[in-house]
Design an enzyme around this catalytic site. Structure first.
Site, mmCIF file in Angstrom:
data_model
loop_
_atom_site.group_PDB
_atom_site.id
_atom_site.type_symbol
_atom_site.label_atom_id
_atom_site.label_comp_id
_atom_site.label_asym_id
_atom_site.label_seq_id
_atom_site.Cartn_x
_atom_site.Cartn_y
_atom_site.Cartn_z
ATOM 1 N N ARG A 67 42.194 44.474 41.449
ATOM 2 C CA ARG A 67 42.626 45.414 41.620
ATOM 3 C C ARG A 67 41.712 45.816 40.279
ATOM 4 O O ARG A 67 41.041 47.200 40.242
ATOM 5 C CB ARG A 67 44.234 46.127 41.517
ATOM 6 C CG ARG A 67 44.792 47.066 41.852
ATOM 7 C CD ARG A 67 45.689 46.901 42.065
ATOM 8 N NE ARG A 67 46.340 46.767 41.017
ATOM 9 C CZ ARG A 67 47.019 47.615 39.433
ATOM 10 N NH1 ARG A 67 47.090 49.051 39.357
ATOM 11 N NH2 ARG A 67 47.778 46.934 38.658
ATOM 12 N N LYS A 68 42.798 46.200 39.140
ATOM 13 C CA LYS A 68 41.822 47.006 37.517
ATOM 14 C C LYS A 68 41.788 45.587 36.625
ATOM 15 O O LYS A 68 40.200 45.624 36.310
ATOM 16 C CB LYS A 68 42.469 47.429 37.451
ATOM 17 C CG LYS A 68 43.402 48.390 37.775
ATOM 18 C CD LYS A 68 44.843 49.613 37.705
ATOM 19 C CE LYS A 68 44.302 51.124 37.451
ATOM 20 N NZ LYS A 68 45.409 52.252 37.170
ATOM 21 N N TYR A 99 47.058 35.463 30.236
ATOM 22 C CA TYR A 99 46.167 35.836 30.653
ATOM 23 C C TYR A 99 45.980 36.828 29.359
ATOM 24 O O TYR A 99 44.618 37.348 29.535
ATOM 25 C CB TYR A 99 46.935 37.043 31.946
ATOM 26 C CG TYR A 99 45.725 37.970 32.562
ATOM 27 C CD1 TYR A 99 45.338 37.540 33.920
ATOM 28 C CD2 TYR A 99 46.114 39.493 32.017
ATOM 29 C CE1 TYR A 99 44.285 38.869 34.501
ATOM 30 C CE2 TYR A 99 44.666 40.126 32.835
ATOM 31 C CZ TYR A 99 44.650 39.481 33.966
ATOM 32 O OH TYR A 99 43.475 41.227 34.345
ATOM 33 N N SER A 159 51.510 44.943 39.629
ATOM 34 C CA SER A 159 50.964 44.253 40.096
ATOM 35 C C SER A 159 50.703 43.652 41.593
ATOM 36 O O SER A 159 50.246 43.810 42.712
ATOM 37 C CB SER A 159 49.793 43.125 39.686
ATOM 38 O OG SER A 159 49.029 42.253 40.041
ATOM 39 N N GLY A 190 47.158 35.594 37.383
ATOM 40 C CA GLY A 190 45.450 35.676 36.881
ATOM 41 C C GLY A 190 44.962 33.827 37.673
ATOM 42 O O GLY A 190 44.041 33.264 37.358
ATOM 43 N N THR A 191 45.331 33.691 38.653
ATOM 44 C CA THR A 191 45.185 32.403 39.412
ATOM 45 C C THR A 191 43.854 33.025 40.294
ATOM 46 O O THR A 191 42.277 31.440 39.356
ATOM 47 C CB THR A 191 45.437 32.053 40.895
ATOM 48 O OG1 THR A 191 47.938 32.143 40.658
ATOM 49 C CG2 THR A 191 45.597 31.087 41.495
ATOM 50 N N THR A 192 43.409 33.600 40.131
ATOM 51 C CA THR A 192 41.457 34.151 40.902
ATOM 52 C C THR A 192 40.828 33.572 39.751
ATOM 53 O O THR A 192 39.861 33.511 39.753
ATOM 54 C CB THR A 192 41.629 35.514 41.920
ATOM 55 O OG1 THR A 192 42.221 36.069 42.804
ATOM 56 C CG2 THR A 192 40.252 36.399 41.691
ATOM 57 N N HIS A 251 51.371 27.923 43.318
ATOM 58 C CA HIS A 251 51.797 28.933 43.165
ATOM 59 C C HIS A 251 54.248 28.153 42.900
ATOM 60 O O HIS A 251 55.101 29.104 42.510
ATOM 61 C CB HIS A 251 52.614 30.563 43.849
ATOM 62 C CG HIS A 251 51.561 31.394 43.587
ATOM 63 N ND1 HIS A 251 50.930 31.368 42.622
ATOM 64 C CD2 HIS A 251 51.184 31.960 44.649
ATOM 65 C CE1 HIS A 251 50.137 32.279 42.876
ATOM 66 N NE2 HIS A 251 49.727 32.627 43.882
#
Ligand code: PAP
Length: 344
Positions: free
Chosen positions: A298-299, A228, A170, A79-81, A140
């Protein structure tokens, strides 16, 4: 600040670190990688030898943290983004109007640097030192890989973790998109086996999570531990916690004006993934690593593992998780709800 205005950064002071990196690469234990051919094990964690190892060594030898720094940290695909966007929008809410927000044009990855991959690019250490406080970084790196000076600086960490089954899926999708052309795509059974064995870039996953979890129990004012799944289920509750931890709590007036919801909307998967910059933009991490922004979206859902893993695969990951986290007080996946009315 324009790059041309910066003092010239000589690479000579980093030569010793680069030399150490080349020497280490020859001696460290090797494992099979997901994107390239192999990863190396350094101080207990698996790293890409040409990108991440170099970044970690440069951080260890040269990064000077400030008490006002906030480092967003996570294992890959946790969930960094999303958090990057939320932190940037929250920290800068007095500077930018939401309708013309820089996130809409530059995307989450250019709003603040990924410390461990940015630090080895050109004059980046000078750039890092010239950034005004409070600085925001993403990383990271496992907590144990940060030098003691970073922890001693009094800086803060925001950590986000995620159900390892969703992380595996993912990461498997993501790494196959970036996988070097000379190698055949990694099959899911291969990725699954490597993940369970802990051989996974920046991993083992469980050691990564536990390092931050334990430190967050010891220093809750310095390390905020988020999940998350909790963020997805009760976004406003956790965004408010995040703002408070960052030292910029939302005022009653801001809450009444609906600012929390507006920031969540700006940073939502639906909004970000449909922006032109995130559909067509790229991230240039190094000559060997260029990533299209669209691959970071992505999703954005909880539980996609159900579409990929067999019952046996699920059970093994859950067993490993239970065993590794035993006695830590941590469970992965969603926590009990704070506020049922904020279910999505
Ligand atoms: P990184 O490790 O490469 O930085 P990171 O951003 O941590 O990736 O994780 C990507 C995951 O977050 C993707 O999950 P998925 O593969 O299961 O879909 C991505 O879709 C999801 N993601 C990206 N942006 C958001 C967002 N705004 N809200 C929720 N999830 C998001």
């Amino acid at each position: 600040m324009a790059a041309s205005l910066l003092p010239h950064q000589s690479n000579s002071e980093f030569e010793e670190t680069y030399r150490k990196c080349s020497e280490l690469m020859k001696t460290l234990p090797k494992g099979k990688a997901w994107r390239t051919e192999h990863v190396v094990q350094y101080q207990g964690f698996w790293l890409n030898p040409t990108v991440a190892l170099k970044g970690v060594l440069l951080v260890q030898d040269h990064f000077k943290a400030r008490a006002t720094d906030i480092i967003l940290s996570a294992f890959m695909k946790c969930g960094t983004t999303w958090l990057r966007s939320l932190m940037f929008a929250t920290a800068n809410r007095y500077r930018f109007d939401l309708s013309t927000h820089p996130l809409l044009k530059t995307g989450p990855h250019d709003c603040f640097p990924m410390l461990d991959s940015y630090i080895y690019q050109g004059d980046s250490i000078t750039h890092l030192e010239l950034l005004p406080s409070p600085r925001l970084f993403a990383s990271h790196m496992a907590l144990d890989l940060f030098p003691k000076s970073v922890l001693a600086s009094g800086c803060k960490f925001v950590y986000i973790c995620r159900d390892p089954k969703d992380v595996l899926i993912s990461k498997w999708h993501f790494m196959n998109k970036l996988r070097v052309k000379e190698l055949a795509p990694l099959t899911l059974p291969e990725a699954y086996e490597l993940f369970c064995q802990g051989v996974s870039e920046f991993g083992p996953f469980w050691d990564h999570v536990l390092g931050y979890w334990k430190a967050s129990l010891e220093s809750p004012d310095k390390i905020l531990f988020l999940k998350y799944e909790d963020m997805k289920r009760e976004p406003s509750v956790h965004l408010k916690r995040l703002a408070e931890f960052m030292g910029q709590p939302f005022s009653m007036e801001e809450e009444k004006k609906g600012l929390v919801e507006e920031i969540l909307k700006l940073c939502s998967f639906e909004n970000l993934s449909n922006l032109e910059v995130n559909k067509a933009g790229i991230q240039h991490f190094s000559d060997q690593l260029v990533i299209e922004n669209r691959h970071f979206f992505r999703k954005g859902q909880i539980g996609d593992w159900e579409n990929h893993l067999t019952e046996e695969m699920k059970n093994r990951i859950d067993r490993i998780t239970k065993q590794k986290l035993k006695g830590s007080g941590l469970t992965l996946g969603a926590s009990p709800l704070h506020n049922c009315s904020s279910w999505e």
